[in-house]
Design a protein around this motif. Structure first.
Motif, short mmCIF file in Angstrom:
data_model
loop_
_atom_site.label_atom_id
_atom_site.label_comp_id
_atom_site.label_asym_id
_atom_site.label_seq_id
_atom_site.Cartn_x
_atom_site.Cartn_y
_atom_site.Cartn_z
N ALA A 66 89.03 46.99 24.27
CA ALA A 66 89.67 47.82 25.29
C ALA A 66 89.71 47.12 26.65
O ALA A 66 88.77 46.41 27.02
CB ALA A 66 88.94 49.15 25.40
N ASP A 67 90.81 47.34 27.39
CA ASP A 67 90.88 46.81 28.75
C ASP A 67 90.28 47.82 29.72
O ASP A 67 90.01 48.97 29.36
CB ASP A 67 92.33 46.47 29.12
N PRO A 68 90.06 47.45 30.99
CA PRO A 68 89.38 48.35 31.94
C PRO A 68 90.03 49.72 32.08
O PRO A 68 89.31 50.73 32.10
CB PRO A 68 89.40 47.55 33.24
N PRO A 69 91.36 49.83 32.22
CA PRO A 69 91.93 51.18 32.33
C PRO A 69 91.65 52.04 31.10
O PRO A 69 91.37 53.24 31.22
CB PRO A 69 93.43 50.92 32.49
N ALA A 70 91.73 51.43 29.92
CA ALA A 70 91.48 52.18 28.70
C ALA A 70 90.02 52.62 28.62
O ALA A 70 89.71 53.74 28.20
CB ALA A 70 91.84 51.35 27.48
N VAL A 71 89.09 51.74 29.05
CA VAL A 71 87.67 52.09 29.05
C VAL A 71 87.43 53.26 30.00
O VAL A 71 86.70 54.21 29.68
CB VAL A 71 86.81 50.87 29.45
N ALA A 72 88.05 53.22 31.18
CA ALA A 72 87.87 54.28 32.16
C ALA A 72 88.42 55.61 31.65
O ALA A 72 87.80 56.67 31.83
CB ALA A 72 88.54 53.90 33.48
N ALA A 73 89.59 55.56 31.02
CA ALA A 73 90.18 56.80 30.49
C ALA A 73 89.32 57.37 29.36
O ALA A 73 89.11 58.59 29.27
CB ALA A 73 91.60 56.52 29.98
N TYR A 74 88.81 56.48 28.52
CA TYR A 74 87.96 56.93 27.42
C TYR A 74 86.67 57.54 27.97
O TYR A 74 86.16 58.54 27.45
CB TYR A 74 87.67 55.76 26.49
N ALA A 75 86.13 56.95 29.03
CA ALA A 75 84.90 57.48 29.65
C ALA A 75 85.12 58.91 30.14
O ALA A 75 84.23 59.77 30.03
CB ALA A 75 84.46 56.59 30.79
N GLN A 76 86.31 59.19 30.67
CA GLN A 76 86.61 60.55 31.10
C GLN A 76 86.62 61.52 29.93
O GLN A 76 86.12 62.65 30.03
CB GLN A 76 87.97 60.57 31.80
N SER A 77 87.14 61.07 28.78
CA SER A 77 87.16 61.93 27.59
C SER A 77 85.75 62.21 27.09
O SER A 77 85.42 63.35 26.72
CB SER A 77 87.99 61.27 26.48
N VAL A 78 84.91 61.18 27.08
CA VAL A 78 83.53 61.36 26.62
C VAL A 78 82.78 62.30 27.57
O VAL A 78 81.99 63.14 27.13
CB VAL A 78 82.80 60.01 26.53
N ALA A 79 83.06 62.18 28.87
CA ALA A 79 82.38 63.03 29.85
C ALA A 79 82.71 64.50 29.64
O ALA A 79 81.91 65.38 30.00
CB ALA A 79 82.78 62.61 31.27
N GLY A 80 83.85 64.79 29.03
CA GLY A 80 84.24 66.17 28.81
C GLY A 80 83.68 66.79 27.55
O GLY A 80 83.87 67.98 27.30
N LEU A 81 82.96 66.00 26.75
CA LEU A 81 82.40 66.54 25.51
C LEU A 81 81.18 67.42 25.79
O LEU A 81 80.37 67.10 26.66
CB LEU A 81 81.97 65.39 24.58
N PRO A 82 81.01 68.52 25.04
CA PRO A 82 79.78 69.32 25.17
C PRO A 82 78.56 68.45 24.84
O PRO A 82 78.58 67.69 23.88
CB PRO A 82 79.97 70.43 24.13
N GLY A 83 77.55 68.56 25.66
CA GLY A 83 76.34 67.78 25.43
C GLY A 83 76.26 66.50 26.23
O GLY A 83 75.22 65.85 26.26
N THR A 84 77.35 66.11 26.90
CA THR A 84 77.34 64.91 27.73
C THR A 84 76.86 65.27 29.13
O THR A 84 77.44 66.13 29.80
CB THR A 84 78.74 64.28 27.81
N ALA A 85 75.80 64.60 29.58
CA ALA A 85 75.28 64.84 30.93
C ALA A 85 75.89 63.89 31.95
O ALA A 85 76.16 64.28 33.08
CB ALA A 85 73.76 64.67 30.94
N ARG A 86 76.10 62.64 31.57
CA ARG A 86 76.64 61.65 32.50
C ARG A 86 77.17 60.47 31.69
O ARG A 86 76.66 60.13 30.62
CB ARG A 86 75.52 61.15 33.43
N VAL A 87 78.23 59.84 32.20
CA VAL A 87 78.78 58.64 31.57
C VAL A 87 78.86 57.54 32.62
O VAL A 87 79.43 57.73 33.70
CB VAL A 87 80.19 58.91 30.98
N ASP A 88 78.27 56.40 32.29
CA ASP A 88 78.34 55.22 33.16
C ASP A 88 79.04 54.10 32.41
O ASP A 88 78.80 53.88 31.21
CB ASP A 88 76.94 54.74 33.57
N ILE A 89 79.94 53.41 33.11
CA ILE A 89 80.59 52.25 32.52
C ILE A 89 79.68 51.05 32.73
O ILE A 89 79.47 50.59 33.86
CB ILE A 89 81.97 52.01 33.15
N GLY A 90 79.12 50.55 31.62
CA GLY A 90 78.18 49.44 31.71
C GLY A 90 78.88 48.15 32.07
O GLY A 90 78.36 47.35 32.85
#
Length: 706
Positions: free
Chosen positions: A433-457
């Motif tokens: 994945a390229d950076p924009p795709a990683v960032a967009a995916y991080a937003q989707s993961v952040a919206g899942l129930p049970g997710t407290a925080r998402v950091d792009i490593g």
């Protein structure tokens, strides 16, 4: 009805005669083997491996490997807890030097700390402690050796900082050393108790020493087998404790059975040579058959792709075969030399004669009220099993170690003092994945129930990865659901999900997939073998049900004592986590099932022999129980003592195995063999021995016969 059990002939009879002719040569070869095996196997402990609880095919393992190789990140396996006494920020120079010293050590892939990254998760809540984390390179054994050297070199006081080491590599290394020390202590505890039990059971010192002799030969061979196995596959460090205990226990079982039959033949008026030939043709056949049943039960562990279980299967099968062969090949020449002198100086002869009819009387009383006795015994076992319905499963961590272990003390500090409790978060590796795709995916993961925080490593043209903090504890069902939700989320290209919760999820999924196959191996092999042995289709099914029932108490005890923490004083203090290690019940079931079938075969062989002689089922059950009751009781008590000695270990996982297996053996030899078996056989009567005509003819032609 007639039987051929007293007729000469057969391969075992031929073997017995050859051993009698070459008795001195056989004993010299046995002694040479024991010495050679002992010398070669003395270095086995140093070749055994730590870990082995995951498989390379796990998605979580592949994620961790890619994270380390490509991004120099991932769950650390070596952790330093650094205490400053005041705010750790004031010790930046010393902390940085410590981190750099660790990072530049051979065998360390990467290392970082609060001082080099500023990550708040690496600073304690009170600000007085910080973490230095590292990823080590090599296989499990190399990582363990590196961790040991690092803990010794970096632990203690440095530049005004107090340093304690923990992490999975350090835990495994400490477990290795603890396991070796526990083995020595267990042997010192079990040896005198075993000899005392055998003295009471057999009276004369010579008779009592024979099972110990066979056990010693088997243990020496066991060490050699373990060392040989390490040349072709990693072998778990726990294999040393389990295999030696199993080998000694079975060697004692088999030699007890053979010596008992030899004494019976002498008492019937046969001379030494004839008694030995009959012993090997009858009891020897049962010993070999029993070894096959135990070996097949252990072979079910081979379906699991983790070497913790697979290596114990290889070791256990080899040890069972060795115990049977040692008994068959060494006892006849020894007995030939001893002859009738075997029973000299028997201080317990009067006691044994007084108790000779005890088991027959018990069988007769049970068979007078088979429904009441059988139902009562079954109810007790089912009640004891009920706590297992509340079992919770997790993964081993530093809490497997004794409370005063440095790695356990440091692990407690990580859990209680640092944000997130030191648990590895869920990580998602996106290799394409390229950076924009990683960032967009991080937003989707952040919206899942049970997710407290998402950091792009990290994120670049070479892919990226995310650190996903969950609101759930990693070993919980909620954490598993969160992992499955992340994996189900559409990703920009390939995605690998790892972390502690993902490892547990992968392990449980693997077990759920493989347990039915393991059960199929055990059930089919036991049904087929018991049919070949008995010629009945009813007895195998009955024995299978009773054997499973006999294991229920130990599984309930696992939860009541080791998960819930009750009665800990009985087994020595340990850290209970509210969970059981997820693979241990599988291991315990396969070993306990094999041992239970071992005693079933001993009892069934004598019942069958009696039934073939006169055709009276009730009389055969009483006689069979009388002839094997004292033997099985003594054998079970010896095995229980050996396993209870294993339970004196400082490692909670060995405590669990020792207590669980000892309880399973004792329950099987008392409640099941003394009450349930005669009840069931009395209720079924002649139906016990039924088989369809076609199968009966097949058994007459191909079945196992004396």
């Amino acid at each position: 009805m007639t039987t051929s059990t007293t007729a000469p002939g057969g391969a075992l009879s031929t073997l017995a005669r050859r051993l009698l002719r070459h008795r001195v040569r056989a004993l010299v070869l046995a002694a040479f083997f024991a010495v050679l095996a002992g010398v070669f196997g003395s270095g086995a402990a140093g070749e055994l491996s730590s870990g082995g609880y995951t498989a390379p095919s796990f998605e979580s393992v592949r994620a961790d490997r890619m994270l380390a190789d490509r991004f120099h990140a991932g769950a650390p396996d070596f952790v330093l807890v650094v205490r400053a006494g005041d705010d750790v920020s004031a010790h930046a120079a010393a902390g940085t030097r410590l981190t750099e010293r660790l990072a530049t050590t051979p065998g360390v892939r990467f290392a970082h700390s609060y001082w080099t990254t500023g990550d708040p998760a690496l600073r304690s809540a009170d600000g007085r402690s910080a973490l230095v984390v590292a990823k080590l390179s090599g296989d499990d054994t190399e990582i363990s050796h590196t961790a040991r050297a690092l803990a010794k070199d970096l632990g203690g006081r440095h530049d005004g900082l107090d340093v304690l080491a923990t992490g999975s590599a350090t835990v495994n290394e400490e477990a290795d050393r603890q396991s070796a020390a526990d083995l020595t202590r267990a042997e010192l505890i079990a040896a005198p108790l075993t000899l005392l039990i055998l003295l009471v059971a057999f009276g004369s010192l010579a008779a009592a020493a024979l099972p110990v002799l066979i056990g010693a030969v088997t243990v020496a061979g066991t060490l050699a087998i373990l060392r040989l196995l390490t040349t072709v596959t990693p072998v778990s460090i726990f294999g040393l404790n389990i295999a030696t205990a199993l080998g000694f226990g079975l060697a004692v079982d088999y030699s007890l059975f053979l010596v008992t039959r030899y004494r019976e033949e002498l008492a019937a008026g046969r001379d030494t040579a004839e008694a030995i030939v009959t012993m090997l043709r009858t009891a020897g056949r049962t010993v070999l058959f029993s070894a096959v049943t135990v070996g097949l039960s252990l072979s079910a562990l081979l379906v699991f792709p983790i070497y913790f279980l697979r290596s114990l299967a290889f070791a256990g099968i080899a040890v069972v075969a060795l115990a049977a062969l040692a008994s068959i090949l060494v006892l006849p020449p020894v007995l030939a030399l001893l002859g009738h002198r075997l029973d000299r100086f028997d201080p317990f002869a009067r006691l044994r004669r007084h108790r000779l009819g005890l088991w027959r009387r018990l069988a007769v009383r049970v068979m007078r009220r088979p429904v009441l006795v059988g139902a009562s015994a079954a109810t007790v076992l089912v009640a004891l099993a009920l706590p297992f319905g509340q079992a919770q499963f997790g993964l081993l961590d530093d809490r497997v170690l004794p409370r005063d272990s440095p790695a356990q003390i440091a692990g407690d500090a990580v859990r209680t003092e640092f944000p997130g409790g030191g648990a590895a978060p869920v990580v998602v590796v996106l290799p394409d994945a390229d950076p924009p795709a990683v960032a967009a995916y991080a937003q989707s993961v952040a919206g899942l129930p049970g997710t407290a925080r998402v950091d792009i490593g990290a994120s670049s043209g070479q892919g990226g990865w995310l650190s996903v903090a969950s609101t759930a504890e990693p070993n919980s069902a909620a954490a598993e659901e969160h992992v499955r939700a992340v994996r189900a989320l559409p990703a920009p290209g390939p995605a690998l999900v790892g972390g502690d919760a993902a490892v547990l999820t992968d392990t449980k999924d693997m077990l759920a997939e493989r347990i039915p196959w393991a059960a199929l191996i055990i059930v089919v092999s036991m049904l087929v073998l018991l049919f070949l042995f008995s010629g009945s289709v009813v007895i195998p099914l009955k024995q299978l049900v009773l054997t499973v029932l006999s294991l229920t108490a130990s599984f309930g005890a696992m939860v009541y004592v080791f998960q819930d923490g009750h009665l800990k004083w009985l087994v020595g203090d340990f850290v209970h986590t509210g969970q059981l290690e997820v693979t241990v019940p599988i291991l315990m079931f396969c070993i306990a099932f094999g041992l239970s079938m071992d005693y079933s075969v001993f009892l069934l062989s004598r019942i069958r022999e009696e039934y073939l002689a006169h055709g009276d089922n009730t009389r055969a059950v009483a006689a069979g129980l009388e002839r094997t009751g004292r033997l099985v009781s003594a054998a079970a008590l010896v095995v229980a003592v050996v396993l209870a000695a294993v339970a004196t270990s400082g490692l909670s996982v060995l405590k669990l195995l020792g207590v669980g297996l000892a309880l399973a053996v004792l329950v099987d030899a008392t409640l099941v063999r003394g009450l349930l078996v005669p009840s069931a056989m009395r209720l079924l009567g002649a139906v016990n021995w039924w088989a369809p005509a076609r199968l009966r003819r097949w058994h007459d032609r191909f079945g196992l016969h004396d």
